[in-house]
Enzyme design. Structure first.
Site, mmCIF file in Angstrom:
data_model
loop_
_atom_site.group_PDB
_atom_site.id
_atom_site.type_symbol
_atom_site.label_atom_id
_atom_site.label_comp_id
_atom_site.label_asym_id
_atom_site.label_seq_id
_atom_site.Cartn_x
_atom_site.Cartn_y
_atom_site.Cartn_z
ATOM 1 C CB SER A 224 -0.890 0.059 1.514
ATOM 2 O OG SER A 224 -1.881 -1.223 1.552
ATOM 3 C CG HIS B 267 -6.205 2.267 3.465
ATOM 4 N ND1 HIS B 267 -4.939 0.814 3.922
ATOM 5 C CD2 HIS B 267 -6.320 2.345 1.996
ATOM 6 C CE1 HIS B 267 -4.795 0.210 2.387
ATOM 7 N NE2 HIS B 267 -5.119 1.557 1.173
ATOM 8 C CG HIS C 31 -4.561 -7.590 0.177
ATOM 9 N ND1 HIS C 31 -4.431 -7.102 -1.312
ATOM 10 C CD2 HIS C 31 -3.487 -7.254 0.954
ATOM 11 C CE1 HIS C 31 -3.683 -5.747 -1.089
ATOM 12 N NE2 HIS C 31 -3.092 -6.106 0.332
ATOM 13 C CG MET D 223 -5.020 -7.422 7.410
ATOM 14 S SD MET D 223 -5.799 -5.662 6.590
ATOM 15 C CE MET D 223 -6.074 -4.921 8.162
ATOM 16 C CB SER D 224 -0.142 -9.372 2.073
ATOM 17 O OG SER D 224 0.909 -7.575 2.235
ATOM 18 C CG ASN E 218 -0.574 1.502 11.236
ATOM 19 O OD1 ASN E 218 -1.553 0.996 9.711
ATOM 20 N ND2 ASN E 218 -1.474 1.312 12.221
ATOM 21 C CB ALA F 280 1.470 -0.322 4.515
ATOM 22 C CE1 TYR G 210 -8.076 -5.947 1.371
ATOM 23 C CE2 TYR G 210 -6.199 -6.691 3.402
ATOM 24 C CZ TYR G 210 -7.057 -5.814 2.036
ATOM 25 O OH TYR G 210 -5.967 -5.029 1.626
ATOM 26 C CD GLU G 211 -7.877 -6.961 -3.035
ATOM 27 O OE1 GLU G 211 -8.425 -6.140 -4.032
ATOM 28 O OE2 GLU G 211 -7.108 -7.537 -2.534
ATOM 29 C CG HIS H 82 -2.317 -2.346 -3.694
ATOM 30 N ND1 HIS H 82 -1.962 -3.213 -3.210
ATOM 31 C CD2 HIS H 82 -2.869 -2.210 -1.364
ATOM 32 C CE1 HIS H 82 -1.398 -3.659 -2.034
ATOM 33 N NE2 HIS H 82 -1.744 -2.919 -1.759
#
Length: 273
Positions: free
Chosen positions: A31, A248, A84, A212-213, A236, A114, A86-87, A62
């Site tokens: 990201s 995000h 991802h 998450m990746s 963060n 990220a 989650y997509e 992305h």
């Protein structure tokens, strides 16, 4: 030919017909980090949507392009944006680009993301060299019948993030006066950010950063015999560490601020991959 091999072959042939040289190094950019294309020369840009069996990234920050070109004379293939779980994509689809890049001749992979800082000594904007990962996504790209043409049934993960390349990264960071953290990346499914209780658990389990990746891509790369180096941008602090909500937008803001540091670091590493 299996369905998986058919998809790999068709995507590889489509790309091969449109490029003038074969890549040696692969880059997957997380990201807000898809800025390396600004430094590439002799580029060929192929939209994900045009490549057989490739999905399309749906996440802000992305882009959806595969770029082949040269950085410092090194032939590279770059995923400007990733896919991802989650997509809603199957783990085999998320890692399809790894298989295709291996078929094109890639020998090493630099993967970036990220990530949320779990280690309380970290600060937003830090770069973290990934020393290892913990996969709690509940997904693994190697589940199912093993394709011996792609790799062995039981691949070794004791050096998932190449010790040799980590030593290169530490040396290059020192040479360029770039502060570099080190740690363990903890992969979760997402897309929600973690709860404070989950972050406390992750810290107890040995995680320094969470995202998450990455973990599925690295497993597929090592199965394929590709040498891997990973870099997290701490965008963060994870839930519960600071008294503020996560968003995000904050991720994108932080990656924009560290853009030059990230570029300098990655560009210094690429010639040695």
């Amino acid at each position: 030919m299996s369905e998986q091999m058919k998809k790999i072959t068709e995507a590889e042939q489509y790309i091969r017909e449109r490029i003038t040289f074969l890549p040696e190094v692969a880059l997957i950019l997380g990201s807000g980090l898809g800025i390396l294309d600004e430094l590439m020369e002799e580029t060929t840009v192929i939209s994900y949507g045009d490549i057989p069996h490739f999905p399309v990234s749906t996440v802000e920050g992305h882009a959806g392009d595969l770029i082949v070109g040269k950085i410092g004379g090194k032939p590279v293939i770059m995923m400007k944006g990733r896919f991802h779980l989650y997509e809603g994509y199957d783990v085999q689809i998320v890692t399809l680009p790894i298989r295709v890049m291996k078929a094109l001749g890639v020998k090493s992979l630099l993967v970036t993301n990220a990530a949320g800082g779990v280690n309380t000594s970290f600060q937003p904007g830090d770069l973290m060299l990934i020393e290892d990962h913990i996969n709690l996504t509940s997904m693994n790209p190697l589940i199912g019948k093993n394709e011996s043409a792609l790799g062995v049934r039981f691949p070794d993960m004791s050096d998932a993030y190449s010790r040799r390349l980590r030593e290169v990264a530490v040396r290059k960071a020192a040479e360029n006066n770039i502060p570099l953290q080190k740690g363990v990346y903890f992969g979760l499914l997402g897309p929600n950010y973690e709860t404070p209780a989950e972050i406390r658990m992750i810290r107890v389990l040995g995680g320094d950063a969470v995202g998450m990746s990455t973990v599925g891509e690295v497993i597929a790369a090592r199965h394929s015999g590709i040498e891997v180096i990973g870099i997290s941008c701490i965008s963060n602090m994870a839930a519960g560490i600071l008294d503020q909500p996560l968003s995000h937008h904050e991720v994108m803001e932080t990656t924009e601020k560290v853009k030059q540091k990230f570029l300098d670091f990655v560009v210094s590493i690429i010639p040695e991959l």
